[in-house]
Design an enzyme around this catalytic site. Structure first.
Site, PDB file in Angstrom:
ATOM      1  N   SER A 140       0.851  -1.195   0.000  1.00 43.43           N
ATOM      2  CA  SER A 140       0.000   0.000   0.000  1.00 43.43           C
ATOM      3  C   SER A 140       0.886   1.244   0.000  1.00 43.43           C
ATOM      4  O   SER A 140       2.057   1.181   0.418  1.00 43.43           O
ATOM      5  CB  SER A 140      -0.857   0.023   1.271  1.00 43.43           C
ATOM      6  OG  SER A 140      -1.521   1.263   1.408  1.00 43.43           O
ATOM      7  N   TYR A 153      -1.761  -0.182  10.805  1.00 40.46           N
ATOM      8  CA  TYR A 153      -1.973  -0.585   9.407  1.00 40.46           C
ATOM      9  C   TYR A 153      -0.746  -0.200   8.575  1.00 40.46           C
ATOM     10  O   TYR A 153      -0.242  -1.021   7.799  1.00 40.46           O
ATOM     11  CB  TYR A 153      -3.245   0.061   8.833  1.00 40.46           C
ATOM     12  CG  TYR A 153      -3.453  -0.298   7.376  1.00 40.46           C
ATOM     13  CD1 TYR A 153      -3.779  -1.606   7.005  1.00 40.46           C
ATOM     14  CD2 TYR A 153      -3.305   0.648   6.362  1.00 40.46           C
ATOM     15  CE1 TYR A 153      -3.938  -1.960   5.668  1.00 40.46           C
ATOM     16  CE2 TYR A 153      -3.467   0.307   5.021  1.00 40.46           C
ATOM     17  CZ  TYR A 153      -3.787  -1.002   4.685  1.00 40.46           C
ATOM     18  OH  TYR A 153      -3.948  -1.343   3.356  1.00 40.46           O
TER      19      TYR A 153
HETATM   20  P1  NDP Z   1     -11.575  -5.752   0.249  1.00 41.96           P
HETATM   21  O1  NDP Z   1     -12.019  -5.662   1.657  1.00 41.96           O
HETATM   22  O2  NDP Z   1     -12.538  -5.446  -0.832  1.00 41.96           O
HETATM   23  O3  NDP Z   1     -10.938  -7.192  -0.023  1.00 41.96           O
HETATM   24  C1  NDP Z   1     -10.104  -7.825   0.916  1.00 41.96           C
HETATM   25  C2  NDP Z   1     -10.001  -9.299   0.581  1.00 41.96           C
HETATM   26  O4  NDP Z   1      -9.129  -9.912   1.531  1.00 41.96           O
HETATM   27  C3  NDP Z   1     -11.328 -10.008   0.661  1.00 41.96           C
HETATM   28  O5  NDP Z   1     -11.452 -10.899  -0.420  1.00 41.96           O
HETATM   29  C4  NDP Z   1     -11.263 -10.768   1.971  1.00 41.96           C
HETATM   30  O6  NDP Z   1     -11.991 -11.974   1.849  1.00 41.96           O
HETATM   31  C5  NDP Z   1      -9.765 -11.066   2.059  1.00 41.96           C
HETATM   32  N1  NDP Z   1      -9.350 -11.315   3.438  1.00 41.96           N
HETATM   33  C6  NDP Z   1      -9.341 -10.421   4.460  1.00 41.96           C
HETATM   34  N2  NDP Z   1      -8.964 -11.029   5.595  1.00 41.96           N
HETATM   35  C7  NDP Z   1      -8.743 -12.334   5.275  1.00 41.96           C
HETATM   36  C8  NDP Z   1      -8.357 -13.475   6.029  1.00 41.96           C
HETATM   37  N3  NDP Z   1      -8.098 -13.410   7.335  1.00 41.96           N
HETATM   38  N4  NDP Z   1      -8.236 -14.672   5.388  1.00 41.96           N
HETATM   39  C9  NDP Z   1      -8.502 -14.747   4.072  1.00 41.96           C
HETATM   40  N5  NDP Z   1      -8.859 -13.719   3.301  1.00 41.96           N
HETATM   41  C10 NDP Z   1      -8.989 -12.526   3.912  1.00 41.96           C
HETATM   42  O7  NDP Z   1     -10.307  -4.772   0.158  1.00 41.96           O
HETATM   43  P2  NDP Z   1      -9.270  -4.474  -1.023  1.00 41.96           P
HETATM   44  O8  NDP Z   1      -9.578  -5.214  -2.249  1.00 41.96           O
HETATM   45  O9  NDP Z   1      -9.138  -3.016  -1.094  1.00 41.96           O
HETATM   46  O10 NDP Z   1      -7.958  -5.049  -0.336  1.00 41.96           O
HETATM   47  C11 NDP Z   1      -7.075  -5.957  -0.952  1.00 41.96           C
HETATM   48  C12 NDP Z   1      -5.654  -5.644  -0.507  1.00 41.96           C
HETATM   49  O11 NDP Z   1      -5.305  -4.355  -1.008  1.00 41.96           O
HETATM   50  C13 NDP Z   1      -5.448  -5.586   1.001  1.00 41.96           C
HETATM   51  O12 NDP Z   1      -4.222  -6.196   1.321  1.00 41.96           O
HETATM   52  C14 NDP Z   1      -5.397  -4.069   1.284  1.00 41.96           C
HETATM   53  O13 NDP Z   1      -4.669  -3.787   2.443  1.00 41.96           O
HETATM   54  C15 NDP Z   1      -4.724  -3.595   0.032  1.00 41.96           C
HETATM   55  N6  NDP Z   1      -4.888  -2.192  -0.296  1.00 41.96           N
HETATM   56  C16 NDP Z   1      -6.124  -1.630  -0.445  1.00 41.96           C
HETATM   57  C17 NDP Z   1      -6.253  -0.287  -0.786  1.00 41.96           C
HETATM   58  C18 NDP Z   1      -7.574   0.405  -0.888  1.00 41.96           C
HETATM   59  O14 NDP Z   1      -7.597   1.652  -0.859  1.00 41.96           O
HETATM   60  N7  NDP Z   1      -8.680  -0.312  -1.031  1.00 41.96           N
HETATM   61  C19 NDP Z   1      -5.073   0.525  -1.057  1.00 41.96           C
HETATM   62  C20 NDP Z   1      -3.821  -0.156  -0.848  1.00 41.96           C
HETATM   63  C21 NDP Z   1      -3.749  -1.460  -0.523  1.00 41.96           C
HETATM   64  P3  NDP Z   1     -12.930 -12.606   2.981  1.00 41.96           P
HETATM   65  O15 NDP Z   1     -13.510 -11.476   3.785  1.00 41.96           O
HETATM   66  O16 NDP Z   1     -13.934 -13.389   2.212  1.00 41.96           O
HETATM   67  O17 NDP Z   1     -12.001 -13.472   3.749  1.00 41.96           O
HETATM   68  C1  8X3 Z   2      -5.097   1.485   1.669  1.00 38.60           C
HETATM   69  C2  8X3 Z   2      -4.846   2.900   1.318  1.00 38.60           C
HETATM   70  O1  8X3 Z   2      -4.165   5.145   2.283  1.00 38.60           O
HETATM   71  O2  8X3 Z   2      -6.246   4.147   3.075  1.00 38.60           O
HETATM   72  O3  8X3 Z   2      -3.933   0.805   1.945  1.00 38.60           O
HETATM   73  O4  8X3 Z   2      -4.137   3.270   3.767  1.00 38.60           O
HETATM   74  S1  8X3 Z   2      -4.842   3.891   2.682  1.00 38.60           S
END
Ligand code: NDP
Ligand code: 8X3
Length: 252
Positions: A140, A153
């Protein structure tokens, strides 16, 4: 056999969009997540639409035992994973460290760091054995810069950033590429999870500008994964046009 891509956290957001683009391009898939119904629905949809082979593994990345059991259940041939997308992750809460909720911290540390490590420890030896592969770690912008109230985080994503660099060193003798992906604001379920279901607070995060979508990140991953074999894109910071740094947005 077509190439195999394994995407953790494919039930929503970036992971789901990544599964979709690889499926649309004929890759076979291993998709994972905790929400069984969502996972199975996605699996069915992708198989029917794109005529690919797919295995859905329903487990929590926080349990090393569950990770091992799930990957050990793969049928013959499915260990030949070509691309691993370490995407499963989350933020829980946003507040000053002295008011931090220990359970929130543990959920983030156990998922974002330990979960990524458990999956990597299981899958990387298979890539090493075949001397090929590509790992994408979804870090991220929060791992590049610490922002106010982001403390734990941000620390977990800084750890992912560091692990991407470490993995690249360990994998390079085997011809395995490692790409660290550092997105800024992507509108997914991320903020709903962070704010524990508070939809209004989540919506506010993306108001006044056009955020990235999961597809924007997935398209980038696909582009990087399909570059000529000798090219490795090591690290990517991807933000919406209106985001200059972790905390600076131009909102209308
Ligand atoms: P979502 O919440 O839409 O998706 C997160 C995914 O991770 C879900 O499919 C969830 O599936 C899975 N997950 C979470 N915890 C677990 C667990 N304990 N075991 C298995 N699967 C898990 O968020 P994003 O798509 O945004 O996030 C994806 C990645 O991108 C993350 O690592 C996040 O930190 C990162 N990210 C996101 C940003 C944003 O602004 N959205 C920016 C930068 C990075 P389920 O709940 O079914 O287990
Ligand atoms: C997700 C983006 O800036 O909300 O990793 O942490 S931020």
């Amino acid at each position: 056999m077509s190439k195999i891509v394994c995407v953790t956290g494919a039930t929503s957001g970036i992971g789901r969009a990544t599964a979709e683009i690889f499926a649309a391009n004929g890759y076979n898939l291993i998709i994972t997540g905790r929400r069984k119904e969502k996972l199975e629905e996605l699996g069915e949809e992708l198989v029917n639409k794109h005529k690919i082979d797919l295995i859905a593994l329903n487990f929590d990345v926080r349990s090393n035992e569950a990770v091992n059991k799930a990957f050990d259940s793969l049928p013959e041939g499915w260990r030949n994973i070509d691309i691993l997308v370490n995407n499963a992750g989350l933020a829980v809460g946003l507040g000053p460290i002295q008011e931090g909720v220990i359970d929130d911290w543990e959920r983030m540390i156990d998922t974002n760091i330990k979960g990524l490590l458990y999956v990597s420890r299981k899958v990387l030896p298979w890539l090493v054995e075949r001397k090929k592969g590509h790992v994408f770690n979804i870090a991220s912008i929060a791992g590049k810069e610490t922002y106010l109230n982001g403390n734990v985080y941000c620390a977990t994503k800084t750890a992912v950033d560091s692990l991407s660099r470490a993995m690249r060193m360990d994998m390079v003798p085997y011809g395995i590429k490692v790409t660290n992906v550092a997105p800024g604001a992507v509108e997914t379920e991320f903020s709903i999870v962070r704010f524990k279901g508070d939809q209004q607070r989540a919506d506010n995060v993306y108001k006044g500008y056009e955020p990235l979508t999961g597809k924007d990140i997935a398209d980038t991953i696909y582009y990087v994964a399909t570059m000529p074999d000798h090219v490795c894109i090591n690290d990517l910071i991807i933000t919406p046009k209106a985001q200059a740094s972790a905390g600076i947005f131009h909102k209308e």
